[in-house]
Design an enzyme around this catalytic site. Structure first.
Site, PDB file in Angstrom:
ATOM      1  N   CYS A  46      -7.492   2.558   8.809  1.00 56.22           N
ATOM      2  CA  CYS A  46      -7.407   1.068   9.416  1.00 56.22           C
ATOM      3  C   CYS A  46      -5.957   0.401   9.468  1.00 56.22           C
ATOM      4  O   CYS A  46      -5.770  -0.660   9.620  1.00 56.22           O
ATOM      5  CB  CYS A  46      -8.546   0.223   8.971  1.00 56.22           C
ATOM      6  SG  CYS A  46     -10.088   1.045   9.202  1.00 56.22           S
ATOM      7  N   HIS A  51      -6.575  -6.711  10.300  1.00 50.95           N
ATOM      8  CA  HIS A  51      -7.388  -5.523  10.637  1.00 50.95           C
ATOM      9  C   HIS A  51      -8.639  -6.199  11.136  1.00 50.95           C
ATOM     10  O   HIS A  51      -9.289  -6.823  10.246  1.00 50.95           O
ATOM     11  CB  HIS A  51      -7.564  -4.464   9.777  1.00 50.95           C
ATOM     12  CG  HIS A  51      -8.719  -3.613  10.039  1.00 50.95           C
ATOM     13  ND1 HIS A  51      -8.751  -3.079  11.249  1.00 50.95           N
ATOM     14  CD2 HIS A  51      -9.690  -3.215   9.188  1.00 50.95           C
ATOM     15  CE1 HIS A  51      -9.892  -2.174  11.071  1.00 50.95           C
ATOM     16  NE2 HIS A  51     -10.496  -2.294   9.890  1.00 50.95           N
ATOM     17  N   ASN A 107     -14.887  -2.755  15.474  1.00 56.25           N
ATOM     18  CA  ASN A 107     -13.752  -2.300  14.475  1.00 56.25           C
ATOM     19  C   ASN A 107     -13.066  -0.929  15.287  1.00 56.25           C
ATOM     20  O   ASN A 107     -13.857   0.176  15.442  1.00 56.25           O
ATOM     21  CB  ASN A 107     -14.448  -2.019  13.232  1.00 56.25           C
ATOM     22  CG  ASN A 107     -13.595  -1.351  12.155  1.00 56.25           C
ATOM     23  OD1 ASN A 107     -12.430  -0.746  12.606  1.00 56.25           O
ATOM     24  ND2 ASN A 107     -14.097  -1.415  11.063  1.00 56.25           N
TER      25      ASN A 107
END
Length: 327
Positions: free
Chosen positions: A114, A251, A281
């Site tokens: 990520c 993020h 996500n």
């Protein structure tokens, strides 16, 4: 920070298929209220069966070209951040090179989960600043739906697919990059992983179905402890205060996690840009998606100072302060 590169273009792409919370209710024991309360997510985009990370990446670069209005033949480095490459090798970066017929370029994938997008930007800026390269294409692309366990109600509600691309070019007069801060905690790798060849990590047996495995509680604790400290260090390095930052783009892991990070860092939530509500996500893709969504809504202005912060599996993190100017 000595920088000689500037962000000159951005493009994104997400698949057409939508996986809503109501859809998930039909698949597992969950409901819309429970998901929204814990994650802030309502929808996520899912790639089709024959759609892979390279396909999404190419479409994101094509989208970038609609505003860039120049060809890419002089790109001399392609960096792709991904954890879901079509193949172990060749890389997605090489597939992009082939598709756009870029004649003389270095091309490679990097895996920083990520944090991959901020890693890619940092590496690209470093290559240009060193003088070895002049134009770097940084792409983040993920098809997490292909490695998500849809019987695990704690993880399958989180992940979505997409791609984002940014172009960096040499510009000594108006460089974008102001400061960076990074760190790694390999001891925490056991809390977020996907297996490949090995079946153990530090002598601990792993789940070996090649799907994403996450200890959400431990990852949450690490992120909400580590990222606020990283933000403080990043601002100190740049000799800035949070008041000097126009937008915080973390993020988009989970809205509740972002809210906790903002609270600990004294960042007003209205100064935060995310892609979490309708994209879920998307790992390395979440920051470029948030940037492009804000750009399309007219929120980003040339001259804005942005604080980007990627964090995730590894465990690893990297934050950047950049000036946004696509003029």
């Amino acid at each position: 920070m000595n920088s000689k590169s500037r962000i000159t273009a951005i493009g994104t792409h997400v698949p057409n298929q939508i996986l809503s919370n109501n859809d998930l209710e039909k698949m597992i024991d969950t409901n819309d209220e429970w998901i929204v309360q814990r994650t802030g997510m309502k929808e996520r985009r899912i790639a089709s069966e024959d759609e892979y990370s390279s396909n999404l990446a190419i479409k994101a670069v094509e989208n970038l070209c609609t505003t860039y209005k120049k060809n890419l033949e002089d790109v001399d480095c392609i960096i792709v951040a991904t954890t879901t490459a079509d193949y172990v090798f060749p890389s997605v970066a090489c597939q992009i090179q082939q598709y756009f017929n870029i004649p003389h370029t270095m091309a490679f994938d990097l895996n920083a989960t990520c944090a991959g997008f901020t890693y890619g930007l940092h590496v690209g800026n470093s290559l240009i600043t060193s003088g070895s390269h002049k134009k770097v294409l940084v792409v983040a692309t993920e098809t997490l739906s292909k490695v998500t366990d849809y019987t695990d109600r704690t993880t399958c509600i989180l992940f979505g697919d997409g791609a984002g691309a940014i172009l960096l070019e040499r510009d000594e007069n108006k460089p974008s990059f102001i400061a960076y801060h990074m760190g790694t905690n390999g001891h925490g790798g056991i809390h977020l992983y996907r297996t490949n060849l090995s079946t153990t990590m530090n002598d601990t047996p792993l789940q070996t179905n090649e799907k994403i495995v996450q200890n959400g509680r431990e990852v949450y604790k690490w992120a909400t402890r580590t990222v606020p400290v990283g933000i403080k260090e990043l601002l100190h390095t740049a000799n800035m205060k949070m008041d000097d930052i126009d937008w915080f783009i973390p993020h988009s892991a989970n809205l509740r996690m972002i809210e906790s990070i903002c609270e600990k860092s004294q960042i007003p939530i209205h100064k935060t840009l995310t892609s979490v509500e309708y994209m879920g996500n998307t790992s390395s893709v979440s920051i470029p998606l948030a940037l492009d969504l804000a750009r399309k809504k007219g929120k980003l202005n040339n001259g804005d100072t942005l604080l980007l912060y990627g964090f995730g599996g590894g465990l690893t993190h990297l934050g950047l302060i950049v000036e946004w100017d696509l003029s």
